[in-house]
Design a protein around this motif. Structure first.
Motif, PDB file in Angstrom:
ATOM      1  N   GLU A  59       0.882  -1.171  -0.197  1.00 20.66           N
ATOM      2  CA  GLU A  59      -0.039   0.183   0.098  1.00 20.66           C
ATOM      3  C   GLU A  59       0.772   1.223  -0.144  1.00 20.66           C
ATOM      4  OE1 GLU A  59      -3.357   0.813   0.007  1.00 20.66           O
ATOM      5  OE2 GLU A  59      -3.762  -1.271  -0.403  1.00 20.66           O
ATOM      6  N   PRO A  60       0.344   2.090  -0.709  1.00 15.60           N
ATOM      7  CA  PRO A  60       1.364   3.290  -0.682  1.00 15.60           C
ATOM      8  C   PRO A  60       1.464   3.995   0.683  1.00 15.60           C
ATOM      9  CG  PRO A  60      -0.828   3.947  -1.842  1.00 15.60           C
ATOM     10  CD  PRO A  60      -0.792   2.347  -1.580  1.00 15.60           C
ATOM     11  N   GLU A  61       2.294   4.740   1.263  1.00 19.09           N
ATOM     12  CA  GLU A  61       2.526   5.218   2.373  1.00 19.09           C
ATOM     13  C   GLU A  61       1.629   6.346   2.477  1.00 19.09           C
ATOM     14  OE1 GLU A  61       6.228   6.276   3.979  1.00 19.09           O
ATOM     15  OE2 GLU A  61       7.035   4.614   2.942  1.00 19.09           O
ATOM     16  N   PRO A  62       0.710   6.520   3.633  1.00 19.15           N
ATOM     17  CA  PRO A  62      -0.130   7.906   3.728  1.00 19.15           C
ATOM     18  C   PRO A  62       0.480   9.179   3.572  1.00 19.15           C
ATOM     19  CG  PRO A  62      -0.135   6.647   5.765  1.00 19.15           C
ATOM     20  CD  PRO A  62       0.818   5.900   4.866  1.00 19.15           C
ATOM     21  N   ILE A  63       0.138   9.915   3.114  1.00 16.60           N
ATOM     22  CA  ILE A  63       0.568  11.509   2.884  1.00 16.60           C
ATOM     23  C   ILE A  63       0.328  12.242   4.305  1.00 16.60           C
ATOM     24  CG2 ILE A  63       0.410  13.645   1.776  1.00 16.60           C
ATOM     25  CD1 ILE A  63      -0.469  12.045  -0.611  1.00 16.60           C
ATOM     26  N   ASP A  64       1.290  12.640   4.715  1.00 15.38           N
ATOM     27  CA  ASP A  64       1.390  13.507   6.125  1.00 15.38           C
ATOM     28  C   ASP A  64       1.208  14.915   5.501  1.00 15.38           C
ATOM     29  OD1 ASP A  64       1.582  14.674   8.431  1.00 15.38           O
ATOM     30  OD2 ASP A  64       3.776  14.218   8.527  1.00 15.38           O
ATOM     31  N   TYR A  67       2.424  17.938   7.801  1.00 12.24           N
ATOM     32  CA  TYR A  67       4.070  18.089   7.269  1.00 12.24           C
ATOM     33  C   TYR A  67       3.825  19.258   6.381  1.00 12.24           C
ATOM     34  CZ  TYR A  67       8.605  17.966   5.423  1.00 12.24           C
ATOM     35  OH  TYR A  67       9.806  18.099   5.237  1.00 12.24           O
ATOM     36  N   TYR A  68       3.044  19.150   5.159  1.00 13.29           N
ATOM     37  CA  TYR A  68       3.111  20.189   4.107  1.00 13.29           C
ATOM     38  C   TYR A  68       2.434  21.240   4.416  1.00 13.29           C
ATOM     39  CZ  TYR A  68       4.941  16.146   1.342  1.00 13.29           C
ATOM     40  OH  TYR A  68       5.859  15.195   1.036  1.00 13.29           O
ATOM     41  N   ARG A  69       1.363  21.297   5.336  1.00 15.35           N
ATOM     42  CA  ARG A  69       0.488  22.604   5.811  1.00 15.35           C
ATOM     43  C   ARG A  69       1.749  23.409   6.401  1.00 15.35           C
ATOM     44  NH1 ARG A  69      -4.058  19.255   6.798  1.00 15.35           N
ATOM     45  NH2 ARG A  69      -5.506  19.847   5.301  1.00 15.35           N
ATOM     46  N   LYS A  70       2.567  22.963   7.378  1.00 17.02           N
ATOM     47  CA  LYS A  70       3.604  23.920   8.093  1.00 17.02           C
ATOM     48  C   LYS A  70       4.485  24.388   6.755  1.00 17.02           C
ATOM     49  CE  LYS A  70       3.432  20.828  11.940  1.00 17.02           C
ATOM     50  NZ  LYS A  70       4.219  19.881  12.571  1.00 17.02           N
ATOM     51  N   GLY A  71       4.974  23.734   5.939  1.00 17.23           N
ATOM     52  CA  GLY A  71       6.047  24.309   5.032  1.00 17.23           C
ATOM     53  C   GLY A  71       5.411  25.093   3.900  1.00 17.23           C
ATOM     54  N   ILE A  72       4.223  24.845   3.277  1.00 19.27           N
ATOM     55  CA  ILE A  72       3.593  25.590   2.107  1.00 19.27           C
ATOM     56  C   ILE A  72       2.344  26.327   2.421  1.00 19.27           C
ATOM     57  CG2 ILE A  72       2.642  24.957  -0.159  1.00 19.27           C
ATOM     58  CD1 ILE A  72       3.995  22.468  -0.173  1.00 19.27           C
ATOM     59  N   GLY A  73       1.507  25.950   3.478  1.00 20.22           N
ATOM     60  CA  GLY A  73       0.390  26.847   3.799  1.00 20.22           C
ATOM     61  C   GLY A  73      -0.581  25.772   3.632  1.00 20.22           C
ATOM     62  N   SER A  74      -1.949  26.152   4.553  1.00 24.53           N
ATOM     63  CA  SER A  74      -2.904  25.203   4.376  1.00 24.53           C
ATOM     64  C   SER A  74      -3.902  25.333   3.202  1.00 24.53           C
ATOM     65  CB  SER A  74      -3.765  25.446   5.746  1.00 24.53           C
ATOM     66  OG  SER A  74      -4.530  26.688   5.815  1.00 24.53           O
ATOM     67  N   ARG A  75      -3.931  26.396   2.643  1.00 23.60           N
ATOM     68  CA  ARG A  75      -4.698  26.641   1.607  1.00 23.60           C
ATOM     69  C   ARG A  75      -4.581  25.876   0.351  1.00 23.60           C
ATOM     70  NH1 ARG A  75      -6.179  32.252  -1.487  1.00 23.60           N
ATOM     71  NH2 ARG A  75      -7.789  31.439  -2.734  1.00 23.60           N
ATOM     72  N   LEU A  76      -3.076  25.742  -0.023  1.00 28.18           N
ATOM     73  CA  LEU A  76      -2.597  25.171  -1.165  1.00 28.18           C
ATOM     74  C   LEU A  76      -2.567  23.566  -0.874  1.00 28.18           C
ATOM     75  CD1 LEU A  76      -1.487  25.189  -4.110  1.00 28.18           C
ATOM     76  CD2 LEU A  76       0.886  25.430  -2.825  1.00 28.18           C
ATOM     77  N   VAL A  77      -2.116  23.239   0.395  1.00 31.24           N
ATOM     78  CA  VAL A  77      -2.317  21.810   0.687  1.00 31.24           C
ATOM     79  C   VAL A  77      -3.887  21.269   0.613  1.00 31.24           C
ATOM     80  CG1 VAL A  77      -1.682  20.323   2.509  1.00 31.24           C
ATOM     81  CG2 VAL A  77      -0.065  21.926   1.872  1.00 31.24           C
ATOM     82  N   ASP A  78      -4.748  21.986   1.218  1.00 34.13           N
ATOM     83  CA  ASP A  78      -6.275  21.514   1.241  1.00 34.13           C
ATOM     84  C   ASP A  78      -6.429  21.323  -0.275  1.00 34.13           C
ATOM     85  OD1 ASP A  78      -6.245  21.668   3.955  1.00 34.13           O
ATOM     86  OD2 ASP A  78      -7.030  23.634   4.112  1.00 34.13           O
ATOM     87  N   GLN A  82      -7.921  17.716  -1.486  1.00 33.22           N
ATOM     88  CA  GLN A  82      -9.014  17.559  -2.280  1.00 33.22           C
ATOM     89  C   GLN A  82      -9.032  16.869  -3.725  1.00 33.22           C
ATOM     90  OE1 GLN A  82     -11.021  21.013  -2.746  1.00 33.22           O
ATOM     91  NE2 GLN A  82     -13.062  20.300  -3.280  1.00 33.22           N
ATOM     92  N   ALA A  83      -8.113  17.408  -4.415  1.00 33.91           N
ATOM     93  CA  ALA A  83      -7.768  16.871  -5.727  1.00 33.91           C
ATOM     94  C   ALA A  83      -7.395  15.328  -5.502  1.00 33.91           C
ATOM     95  CB  ALA A  83      -6.805  17.703  -6.514  1.00 33.91           C
ATOM     96  N   TYR A  84      -6.504  15.245  -4.688  1.00 32.14           N
ATOM     97  CA  TYR A  84      -6.089  13.735  -4.259  1.00 32.14           C
ATOM     98  C   TYR A  84      -6.841  12.917  -3.847  1.00 32.14           C
ATOM     99  CZ  TYR A  84      -3.019   9.968  -2.147  1.00 32.14           C
ATOM    100  OH  TYR A  84      -2.697   8.537  -1.910  1.00 32.14           O
ATOM    101  N   GLU A  85      -7.771  13.231  -3.092  1.00 31.09           N
ATOM    102  CA  GLU A  85      -8.811  12.542  -2.515  1.00 31.09           C
ATOM    103  C   GLU A  85     -10.044  12.103  -3.393  1.00 31.09           C
ATOM    104  OE1 GLU A  85      -9.969  13.993   1.262  1.00 31.09           O
ATOM    105  OE2 GLU A  85      -8.201  13.136   2.261  1.00 31.09           O
ATOM    106  N   SER A  86     -10.117  13.092  -4.565  1.00 30.42           N
ATOM    107  CA  SER A  86     -11.209  13.085  -5.473  1.00 30.42           C
ATOM    108  C   SER A  86     -10.955  12.101  -6.563  1.00 30.42           C
ATOM    109  CB  SER A  86     -11.728  14.547  -6.000  1.00 30.42           C
ATOM    110  OG  SER A  86     -10.543  14.898  -6.786  1.00 30.42           O
TER     111      SER A  86
END
Length: 169
Positions: A59-64, A67-78, A82-86
């Protein structure tokens, strides 16, 4: 391929590996060229099986996402989350196995017939070899009458040639 489909393929490959008698098949091979081809087949099978067991069965490792929210920002990560889960990965539907199963079953029937013919021919040749060996032992002391007892068709042929005054000229 979906995770479940890949797991099933990996499980089938693992079962197939356990049921193949590679050593038994290797004992049946007589020519050097066939041995080389058999070794290539086994190596290819092992490579594919190894890939199925390692690469595709995990199984692929779950995405953290935190971790990305802290470095990039929550808006872009969200947005990415959303795109990944769709994304819907379609389930693998095997349409080829039934077709090849019929072909494989037909080949198995053909193989059984060839095996039967081969065994019959082998038995016939073994018998003929035994007769030739026996003849080889007795040939130095055998009379023409003893030879013609075993081969009456030759005696008939020679008698016909003598009767018809045909001496092979």
């Amino acid at each position: 391929m979906s995770g479940n489909g890949v797991k099933k393929v990996a499980e089938v490959a693992a079962k197939a590996t356990k049921s193949i008698d590679w050593d038994g098949m290797a004992k049946l091979i007589v020519s050097d060229e066939a041995r080389k081809e058999f070794a290539n087949l086994r190596r290819s099978f092992d490579e594919v099986n190894s890939q199925l067991q390692t690469k595709f069965s995990q199984e692929p490792e779950p995405i953290d996402w935190e971790y990305y929210r802290k470095g990039i920002g929550s808006r872009l990560v969200d947005m990415y989350k959303q795109a990944y889960e769709s994304i819907e990965i379609p389930k693998f539907v095997d349409t080829m196995t039934p077709e090849y199963k019929r072909k494989f079953d037909a080949l198995l029937v053909e193989l059984k017939q060839a095996e039967k013919q081969s065994l019959e021919e082998s038995a016939r040749l073994e018998k003929e070899i035994a007769e030739v060996r026996e003849m080889k032992k007795k040939i130095s002391t055998m009379t023409a009458d003893e030879y013609f007892e075993k081969h009456p068709e030759l005696k008939q042929k020679f008698d016909d040639e003598i009767r018809n005054d045909y001496w092979g000229y």
